[in-house]
Design a protein around this motif. Structure first.
Motif, PDB file in Angstrom:
ATOM      1  N   ARG A 143       0.844  -1.197   0.000  1.00 36.47           N
ATOM      2  CA  ARG A 143       0.000   0.000   0.000  1.00 36.47           C
ATOM      3  C   ARG A 143       0.881   1.249   0.000  1.00 36.47           C
ATOM      4  N   ARG A 168      -3.551   9.405   3.830  1.00 34.77           N
ATOM      5  CA  ARG A 168      -4.517   8.810   2.909  1.00 34.77           C
ATOM      6  C   ARG A 168      -3.753   7.858   1.991  1.00 34.77           C
ATOM      7  N   GLU A 169      -4.468   6.998   1.330  1.00 37.34           N
ATOM      8  CA  GLU A 169      -3.840   6.054   0.425  1.00 37.34           C
ATOM      9  C   GLU A 169      -3.813   6.608  -0.990  1.00 37.34           C
ATOM     10  N   ARG A 171      -4.156   5.040  -4.367  1.00 37.03           N
ATOM     11  CA  ARG A 171      -4.598   3.742  -4.873  1.00 37.03           C
ATOM     12  C   ARG A 171      -3.808   3.344  -6.120  1.00 37.03           C
ATOM     13  N   GLY A 177      -7.423   8.069  -1.703  1.00 39.91           N
ATOM     14  CA  GLY A 177      -8.449   7.570  -0.799  1.00 39.91           C
ATOM     15  C   GLY A 177      -8.897   8.630   0.197  1.00 39.91           C
ATOM     16  N   GLU A 178      -9.817   8.253   1.063  1.00 34.41           N
ATOM     17  CA  GLU A 178     -10.285   9.154   2.118  1.00 34.41           C
ATOM     18  C   GLU A 178      -9.124   9.498   3.052  1.00 34.41           C
ATOM     19  N   ASP A 201     -10.881  -0.683   5.927  1.00 36.38           N
ATOM     20  CA  ASP A 201      -9.947  -1.445   5.097  1.00 36.38           C
ATOM     21  C   ASP A 201      -8.785  -1.905   5.973  1.00 36.38           C
TER      22      ASP A 201
END
Length: 573
Positions: A143, A168-169, A171, A177-178, A201
């Motif tokens: 990730r 945040r990630e 992707r 991401g959030e 997640d």
């Protein structure tokens, strides 16, 4: 934050090291180049590193915000870089005018080839984040996370107060991401993002936990503030010897902008501003006493160190205690001894906009750390990429060819034969002419800067050069031809007419240092002889640039009418 220390502090810090390298020094830089530096020249009189491409990925402008960030903000710094899913990422802090003064936000841009970059976008919503020293972390579970400091007010934040984080990630499809809070502030606040552990997640939560347990990664933030009591002990002034002469200045002059690399013997090396260096043999749990190796001359600008893809090592920094130019590189085989200082970025465009703590030059350099890459960008096996701020105003990247390179691909936009200086409003591209001949195309619309293409060759007392060029100049910018000699000296040997030509012209140069002259011919006819100064005994390169640079910012600061140029059939004998 201030660039120049007091004279007393400068004398104090320069007097700590001895004048010669010591066997026990964790970093040793050899060679005569440091003593040859001449800061009256933007490239300090040193030779460029062959094949480097300097690419401006963000150019600030009040007058043309639609061409930049949509706002016209002019303070950009705190740069970091990553490689993820076949793209390069660069993130930075952007302020309206002054360093760390509200309004500000964190921006990022991406590229699939290193030459063409996306328009900047917000890394986090404005008001949620503040600047950090690093923005990217690739967890062992695959990730990719992006982080920044947590902002809870519009107040100016000192580095001592940056202990909370947002996350945040990024992707796999490059969407964001959030965002969550990674570390909570020490004081309660009524409106905070949710904590990362509340995310549904489990892979994201696990990646955040991995980041929070990576001591070297967190130690990169100034003074170890993200580690609390677990930070290295040397951040505490009370751990230093009482008789250390510069002890009163350690809280502000030690522990800023750390970076890390693993050297050949497995030791983890920490290097930071002012050239402080430490070693750890237990992955950052404990550290040797800090030293300032005497051959590593570095001031308040950052030092970047890394292991490169060819299993060698590189340090990049500004080799002066006060000035933040040029950006230089030294390389080595073991992560201890470095040599062959060369210039990565030796241009010095004017500062166009006023701003608090602005200092001229390419600075705040960071590359792609071992914690921020999946090694998927195709060019990473052939080159080292670094990012930096020019005068805390514009954002640049440099592509540095490796000494041992894999074969070039047909789609590669760069040629290791050329050193390129490419402002965003004066790009240089490799093209193919209708007759199949490779050429360089330059389109200059920058009112304050120029583009430059340089071809290096083995040092020679006698050189013959031929090249064909074409100019379509709708402005007064001619194409200028320079021979580059010893100690960085250059001779302007020809300047093309400024009126549109729209035809190919052949230029021949015959330089002979024993005769102290350069014979210039156009389309086979002798035009003039240009004298060679006595200081030049050999030539190293031929340079093509799009006119003279302004000594100050031009108005209006927006793209002008394009001047276009083409070069082909360059032959050096």
């Amino acid at each position: 934050m201030a660039r120049l220390p007091s004279k007393l502090l400068l004398l104090l810090l320069t007097s700590v090291p001895v004048t010669l390298a010591r066997a026990a020094d964790p970093i040793i830089i050899t060679g005569p180049e440091q003593k040859q530096i001449n800061l009256k020249l933007p490239y300090a009189g040193l030779l460029p590193y062959p094949g480097v491409a300097n690419i401006q990925i963000f150019r600030a402008s009040h007058a043309a915000p639609e061409q930049t960030d949509g706002r016209g903000w002019t303070y950009n710094h705190h740069v970091d870089m990553a490689c993820w899913k076949k793209r390069l990422y660069v993130a930075w802090n952007s302020c309206e005018k002054d360093e760390d003064i509200w309004p500000s936000h964190e921006l990022y841009a991406t590229s699939e080839d290193g030459l063409n970059w996306s328009k900047p976008a917000e890394l986090f919503p404005q008001g949620a984040s503040t600047a950090a020293r690093m923005y990217f972390y690739l967890a062992k579970n695959g990730r990719m996370l992006t982080i920044a400091g947590l902002r809870t007010s519009n107040d100016t934040l000192s580095e001592y107060k940056k202990g909370a984080l947002v996350v945040r990630e990024i992707r796999a499809d490059h969407s964001l991401g959030e965002f969550y809070m990674l570390r909570a502030p020490s004081d309660p606040h009524p409106r905070l993002p949710p904590i990362f552990s509340s995310a549904k997640d489990p892979g994201f939560v696990d990646a955040c936990d991995q980041l929070l347990h990576n001591k070297p990664f967190l130690e990169q933030q100034d003074y170890g503030n993200l580690l609390g009591d677990a930070r290295m002990k040397w951040h505490d002034i009370n751990t230093w010897p009482a008789d250390e002469p510069s002890r009163p200045y350690f809280p502000k002059r030690f522990g800023k902008a750390m970076c890390f690399y693993h050297r050949k013997d497995g030791a983890l090396v920490a290097v930071m501003k002012w050239g402080w260096v430490l070693l750890s043999r237990d992955e950052g749990q404990t550290w040797t006493s800090p030293v300032r190796p005497p051959t590593l001359v570095a001031g308040m600008a950052k030092v970047w160190g890394q292991r490169t893809a060819d299993d060698r090592y590189a340090l990049l920094y500004n080799p002066d205690l006060a000035e933040r130019y040029p950006l230089a590189i030294v390389t080595g085989d073991d992560g201890i001894t470095f040599a062959n200082m060369r210039i990565i970025h030796g241009e010095l465009p004017p500062i166009r906009y006023p701003g608090l703590y602005k200092a001229i030059g390419p600075q705040y350099v960071r590359g792609i750390s071992e914690w921020s890459t999946d090694n998927s960008f195709p060019d990473c096996s052939r080159a080292t990429w670094v990012s930096y701020s020019m005068s805390k105003e514009d954002i640049w990247v440099s592509r540095i060819p490796l000494t041992t390179r894999s074969p070039a691909t047909a789609s590669a936009p760069f040629s290791d034969d050329w050193n390129l200086y490419c402002p965003a409003w004066a790009p240089i591209t490799a093209e193919i002419e209708p007759d199949g001949t490779p050429s360089l195309h330059i389109k200059d619309q920058d009112p304050s800067d120029y583009a430059r293409a340089t071809r290096m060759f083995p040092a020679s007392r006698h050189v013959q050069i031929s090249v064909e060029y074409q100019v379509n100049a709708t402005t007064s910018k001619p194409l200028q031809f320079e021979l580059r000699g010893d100690n960085g000296a250059s001779i302007l040997c020809f300047s093309s007419p400024s009126e549109p030509l729209n035809r190919w012209t052949k230029l021949d140069l015959a330089a002979d240092t024993s005769q102290k002259s350069i014979a210039v011919s156009i389309n086979g006819s002798h035009l003039r002889d240009v004298p060679i100064p006595n200081s030049i005994e050999r030539f190293h390169a031929i340079s093509f640039r799009t006119g003279e640079r302004q000594s100050s910012a031009a108005e209006p600061d927006r793209p002008g009418a394009p001047s276009t140029y083409r070069l082909k059939n360059l032959v050096v004998r």
